[in-house]
Design a protein around this motif. Structure first.
Motif, PDB file in Angstrom:
ATOM      1  N   SER A  96      52.145  64.789  44.065  1.00 11.41           N
ATOM      2  CA  SER A  96      53.531  65.094  44.963  1.00 11.41           C
ATOM      3  C   SER A  96      52.947  64.124  46.601  1.00 11.41           C
ATOM      4  N   ARG A 130      58.882  64.720  53.554  1.00 15.60           N
ATOM      5  CA  ARG A 130      58.980  63.948  52.008  1.00 15.60           C
ATOM      6  C   ARG A 130      57.707  64.823  51.317  1.00 15.60           C
ATOM      7  N   HIS A 131      56.995  65.903  51.934  1.00 13.16           N
ATOM      8  CA  HIS A 131      55.045  66.091  51.422  1.00 13.16           C
ATOM      9  C   HIS A 131      56.089  66.369  49.783  1.00 13.16           C
ATOM     10  N   GLN A 133      57.733  66.089  47.494  1.00 18.39           N
ATOM     11  CA  GLN A 133      58.645  64.736  46.620  1.00 18.39           C
ATOM     12  C   GLN A 133      57.324  64.158  45.989  1.00 18.39           C
ATOM     13  N   PHE A 134      58.000  63.962  44.143  1.00 22.79           N
ATOM     14  CA  PHE A 134      56.433  62.631  43.820  1.00 22.79           C
ATOM     15  C   PHE A 134      56.269  61.430  43.758  1.00 22.79           C
ATOM     16  N   THR A 137      58.980  58.880  43.102  1.00 22.70           N
ATOM     17  CA  THR A 137      59.687  58.615  43.564  1.00 22.70           C
ATOM     18  C   THR A 137      60.471  57.659  45.033  1.00 22.70           C
ATOM     19  N   LEU A 138      59.744  57.743  45.942  1.00 21.25           N
ATOM     20  CA  LEU A 138      59.419  57.609  48.043  1.00 21.25           C
ATOM     21  C   LEU A 138      60.487  56.101  47.018  1.00 21.25           C
ATOM     22  N   GLU A 142      58.344  53.390  52.110  1.00 18.73           N
ATOM     23  CA  GLU A 142      57.558  55.467  52.134  1.00 18.73           C
ATOM     24  C   GLU A 142      56.115  55.503  51.372  1.00 18.73           C
TER      25      GLU A 142
END
Ligand SMILES: Nc1ncnc2c1ncn2[C@@H]1O[C@H](COP(=O)(O)OP(=O)(O)OP(=O)(O)O)[C@@H](O)[C@H]1O
Ligand SMILES: [Mg+2]
Lengths: 241, 288
Positions: A96, A130-131, A133-134, A137-138, A142
């Motif tokens: 993440s 987005r902390h 999120q994988f 996937t950014l 980002e």
């Protein structure tokens, strides 16, 4: 006398048998920004990889605040205070956003105000949103912010950035630029590799130009801007490439 | 009906053992890019240690034995990684050869020490009585074994997904060079993960003892199953190893019960399709 933050003297690096860096030398005074420029394939990434310890130089010295570090393994060089924002970002895709930062956290006694996850989130509020999120996937922008934040978590005394604006939309490039400005204000010593000459020279105190693995210019940014010929020969559009 | 129920439970208990074996194998492969062919031998070593310990000391608890043997085999694995494999880091083929050679050494040593006959491992006395549930009779030890495997899966999952150490291991799996550049001592993680994997395999060998017995060739019977589980589930994926283990445990158990001559065909044929159509396995990511 305060030793320079980073100093390369006559560094030679090979990939197997091919001789890529032919005696590269330059000096980054503490608190300065140095732009490392050159065309595609000039050896910029090779130079960065040699500093961080991915490649061992066959000859030459690399000093961090006077202490020799060439040939050390990357984790040791990282602990000694060099942070890397690599070309292509290379965030850990299956971690993440927060984990990408946490695994790189390293306290250093000398830092007055250490970087923390929260401080990185202050610098890049988008990452805070987005902390969980994988990282894989950014968006590209980002991921670039995350790569910068991850490098800062090690509280580096020298930060190496390899083409942080590569492949990013103009407004993201501007944001990366603002970040660099803030880091410079805070006294961060930086080596900045860039194809985007405008971005690099906006912040740099000095510049080094590589051409096929050799330093063809080393001097202040002002000197470089006055020397049209050097720029044209080594950075201008190269016909027949 | 009793046949299906019993074979179903046998599938689950074999699946549980396979999970304990293949989780370590998968983690080692994911992090170190090393097919550790000694893994089956670590399992067999656990079974032999259990046979010796439990037969020599009346009343010795199997759980304590599993813990002690797990720690012992983990230490052996850690030493093997530090002293031998580490020197061959730049030579993957050499590493595979060394792990294969080590497995031969271990199996020959076991043969020399304990002979060619199979040695049964006693089932714990308090788990010998069958359990009656919904009108069916279940071997209690197998039920407990499945519970153990699930508990181990939960602990491993939490370790990997919820701790900083686990995140560092996953970072090493993602990009070990970059992990080093952010200061992670990846080579220490290698030793740690290798020792952990070996230890779990050794403990699994102990727990599998009452079902399988210790015999020469146990390592060679278990290793291919672990390999298949990892290919099916996806290299480096713990959930993949978990699901894969129970699938393979089921296929293998029913295969050998219903079509004993075809067991290996039933097992390996689907793998060809997995490799052809989904090479990253059920849960794996595509490795660049
Ligand atoms: N892994 C490798 N093996 C062999 N040669 C390599 C390798 N990586 C780079 N090179 C060669 O080294 C030279 C310098 O490459 P390098 O990546 O350092 O250039 P660069 O200045 O970073 O270019 P770019 O702007 O495209 O990133 C090139 O001629 C390249 O072909
Ligand atoms: Mg480059």
């Amino acid at each position: 006398m305060v030793p320079d933050a980073l100093n390369l003297t006559n560094v030679h690096t090979f990939y197997g048998d091919s001789h890529i860096l032919h005696g590269v030398s330059f000096t980054l005074p503490s608190g300065n920004v140095l732009a490392l420029l050159g065309r595609n394939g000039a050896g910029k990434t090779t130079c960065i990889s040699t500093i961080i310890g991915f490649l061992k130089p066959r000859q030459g010295e690399i000093r961090l605040f006077g202490k020799r570090i060439e040939g050390f393994p990357p984790e040791r060089i990282s602990h000694l205070g060099i942070g890397l924002v690599p070309q292509g970002r290379r965030v850990f895709p299956s971690l993440s956003v927060r984990e990408n930062l946490v695994v790189a956290e390293r306290r250093r006694r000398s830092t007055a105000r250490p970087w923390t996850v929260e401080r990185v989130y202050d610098l890049f509020p988008r990452l805070s949103e987005r902390h969980a999120q994988f990282a894989g996937t950014l968006s590209g922008g980002e991921q670039q912010m995350l790569a910068i934040g991850r490098a800062l978590m090690g509280n580096p005394s020298v930060l190496l950035l390899d083409e942080p604006s590569e492949g990013l939309a103009p407004q993201i490039v501007a944001e990366v630029g603002r970040t660099l400005g803030r880091l410079k204000e805070q006294g961060q010593s930086i080596v900045l590799v860039e194809q985007n000459r405008k971005l690099a020279l906006e912040f740099a105190d000095s510049a080094v130009i590589l051409n096929t693995g050799r330093c063809v210019f080393a001097g202040s940014t002002l000197e470089l801007l006055e020397d049209e010929r050097i720029i044209e020969q080594n950075l201008g559009v190269y016909h027949g490439h | 009906m009793q046949f299906w129920i019993i074979q179903g439970l046998n599938s689950l208990s074999l699946g549980g053992l396979l999970f304990l074996l293949s989780s370590g194998f998968s983690l080692i492969f994911g992090l170190m890019r090393l097919a550790n062919l000694t893994h089956g031998a670590f399992f067999m070593l656990g079974t032999y240690f259990a046979a010796v310990a439990l037969r020599s000391f009346e009343g010795l608890n199997i759980w304590i034995t599993a813990l002690g043997v797990g720690v012992t085999v983990a230490a052996m694995g850690g030493l093997f990684e530090r002293l031998v494999l580490r020197r061959l880091r730049a030579n993957p083929l050499g590493q595979v050869l060394v792990t294969l050679g080590m497995s031969f050494i271990i199996s020959d040593a076991c043969l020399m020490m304990w002979g060619g006959d199979s040695i049964p491992v006693p089932t714990p006395r308090n788990l010998q009585a069958p359990t009656r549930l919904f009108g069916f009779v279940f071997p209690t030890y197998r039920l407990v074994l499945v519970g153990c495997a699930i508990a181990a899966a939960v602990v491993l999952y939490l370790l990997l997904e919820r701790t900083r150490l686990g995140a560092m291991i996953r970072a090493g799996v993602d990009d070990s060079q970059m992990a080093r550049a952010v200061g992670i001592r990846v080579s220490n993680l290698f030793t740690m993960v290798f020792a952990l994997g070996a230890g779990i395999a050794g403990a699994a060998g102990v727990l599998g003892g009452p079902i399988l017995s210790a015999y020469p060739g146990l390592d060679a019977d278990m290793l291919p199953l672990a390999l298949i589980v990892v290919i099916l589930g996806g290299i480096g994926s713990l959930p993949g190893a978990f699901v894969g283990s129970f699938i393979i445990g089921t296929i293998y158990t029913f295969g050998t019960a219903l079509f004993p001559e075809l067991a290996y065909i039933i097992l390996f044929l689907p793998m060809i399709f997995v490799i052809a159509f989904r090479p990253q396995g059920l849960f794996g990511r595509v490795i660049a």
